[in-house]
Design an enzyme around this catalytic site. Structure first.
Site, PDB file in Angstrom:
ATOM      1  N   SER A 238       0.794  -1.232   0.000  1.00  0.00           N
ATOM      2  CA  SER A 238       0.000   0.000   0.000  1.00  0.00           C
ATOM      3  C   SER A 238       0.825   1.280   0.000  1.00  0.00           C
ATOM      4  O   SER A 238       0.254   2.374  -0.032  1.00  0.00           O
ATOM      5  CB  SER A 238      -0.963   0.010   1.190  1.00  0.00           C
ATOM      6  OG  SER A 238      -2.035  -0.876   0.963  1.00  0.00           O
TER       7      SER A 238
ATOM      8  N   LYS B 257      -0.005   3.748  -2.679  1.00  0.00           N
ATOM      9  CA  LYS B 257      -1.031   4.790  -2.559  1.00  0.00           C
ATOM     10  C   LYS B 257      -0.442   6.174  -2.358  1.00  0.00           C
ATOM     11  O   LYS B 257      -1.155   7.177  -2.468  1.00  0.00           O
ATOM     12  CB  LYS B 257      -1.989   4.423  -1.426  1.00  0.00           C
ATOM     13  CG  LYS B 257      -2.784   3.144  -1.713  1.00  0.00           C
ATOM     14  CD  LYS B 257      -3.684   2.756  -0.560  1.00  0.00           C
ATOM     15  CE  LYS B 257      -4.506   1.522  -0.954  1.00  0.00           C
ATOM     16  NZ  LYS B 257      -4.225   0.359  -0.130  1.00  0.00           N
TER      17      LYS B 257
ATOM     18  N   SER C  92      -6.281   3.058   4.382  1.00  0.00           N
ATOM     19  CA  SER C  92      -5.585   2.335   3.308  1.00  0.00           C
ATOM     20  C   SER C  92      -6.588   1.629   2.398  1.00  0.00           C
ATOM     21  O   SER C  92      -6.379   0.491   1.954  1.00  0.00           O
ATOM     22  CB  SER C  92      -4.590   1.320   3.886  1.00  0.00           C
ATOM     23  OG  SER C  92      -3.651   0.932   2.914  1.00  0.00           O
TER      24      SER C  92
END
Length: 388
Positions: free
Chosen positions: A71, A74, A131
């Site tokens: 993640s 992101k 997330s």
């Protein structure tokens, strides 16, 4: 009656006194302390500790090793979303239509759904705190029209930012063999993200977020242990291990610590804390030059003027180990094959800072005056002057 000492005795006493005084009051130089080594952190696959203001790497381990980012992907999703808002194609309070693809995105979620109101600002909160993979897909579709179009933007932006060891293949970080980055690239992206869009810290510093009456705790464990930490992102898949991209602000100085491939959240949190403590305890920032300062001079008989001052176009600050600023070496390396004419402000060389033979920082230097090619008369007088 007291007898006076002999002449030889007086000479001996004076000599002994001087010898004692010179010995008693001699200044013994303080030995220079060695630079403490960076934390070993054997359980961490790769890491980087960066000074945010100078961009210098204070400590690193396998910083260019390709790793699955999970993640941490992101971060780029957020960067491009902020860029779209800056360009005026998005508004923070603009409501977004949620597609079935976004709704059904696997993995972590902020629990958006078609028909349920959500705006860009809320999606950014869900992206960075929860997330949410669903938030990532929704933002990608909004910014670029499709996930594939957004991935193209991600890779183009990575190239523009000099993230040469990063490649994106999706918008959320789900496992993919063609999705990779490095600890160094994550640190560089984090620095640019905060520099250009400092408002991101107002989101990443929050310990929880509530959307549609669902409250989720931030995934960043360091937020709950260190009050100076105010971001940025975490990542976890089987391939990535426990990744933390943390930034802290202490006494006005910001550091960025990126840990990749940790064994568990506790181990990665300990590693981040050890790196931050190392950077703040043993290193300091020193202002060196103000923008416009002259740092050297080029002397060329074929130039007019023959003596060309060189300077910097930005304030220069350097990160050095405490107590070692006086050991810093500064050298201006003039670019080879310079030819007149040169406009004022043309890059003509590089200012190199070294410590113990290691390059700490390089800064471009520019001509502070316009330069023309010297005529034959000027060249003749210059040569005569050099001969004298």
């Amino acid at each position: 009656m007291i007898s006076r000492p002999s002449l030889m005795s007086q000479i001996f006493l004076v000599f002994f006194g001087l010898l004692f005084a010179s010995t008693a009051f001699a200044v013994v130089p303080t030995p220079q302390l060695p630079i403490p080594p960076a934390p070993a952190l054997p359980a961490i696959v790769s890491y980087v500790l960066m000074d945010y203001d100078t961009g210098q790497i204070i400590a690193a381990k396998s910083e260019n090793l390709h790793r699955a980012p999970a993640s941490l992907t992101k971060l780029m999703t957020a960067y491009l979303t902020y860029q779209a808002m800056q360009n005026g194609t998005l508004n923070a309070h603009e409501n977004i239509s949620i597609s079935n693809k976004a709704w059904k995105a696997g993995g972590s979620s902020m629990f958006i759904q078609p028909g349920l109101a959500v705006n860009v600002d809320q999606l950014l909160h869900g992206l960075l705190i929860d997330s949410g993979n669903d938030a990532a897909v929704a933002l990608a579709e909004t910014v670029a029209g499709s996930q594939s179009g957004f991935v193209t933007l991600m890779n183009e932006t990575a190239r523009q930012l000099g993230l040469h060891n990063t490649h994106y293949n999706n918008v959320d970080g789900l496992p993919d063999d063609n999705l990779y980055t490095t600890a160094l690239d994550v640190a560089r992206l984090s620095q640019v993200l905060i520099q250009q869009y400092p408002q991101v810290i107002q989101i990443t510093r929050k310990k929880s977020y509530t959307y549609n009456k669902i409250t989720q705790r931030s995934w960043n464990p360091v937020l709950f242990r260190d009050p100076s930490v105010d971001g940025l992102k975490t990542g976890l898949t089987d391939a990535s291990g426990y990744c933390i991209d943390a930034t802290a602000l202490r006494n006005g100085r910001r550091l960025i610590a990126v840990v990749m491939g940790g064994p568990n959240w506790a181990g990665s949190t300990h590693a981040v804390e050890a790196l931050l403590d190392y950077g703040y305890r043993f290193f300091v920032n020193h202002p060196v030059y103000q923008s416009g300062a002259e740092v050297g001079e080029i002397t060329r008989s074929d130039f007019s003027p023959m003596h060309v001052p060189m300077g910097v176009t930005q304030n220069v600050t350097i990160t050095v180990p405490k107590g070692h600023f006086s050991d810093l070496q500064r050298v201006v390396e003039v670019s080879p094959n310079l030819q007149a004419p040169l406009k004022k402000g043309t890059v003509v060389g590089t200012l190199v800072f070294r410590l113990d033979g290691k390059i700490l920082k390089t800064i471009p230097v520019v001509s502070q005056v316009s330069v023309e090619k010297a005529g034959w008369v000027s060249r003749m007088f210059h040569k005569i002057g050099e001969a004298l």
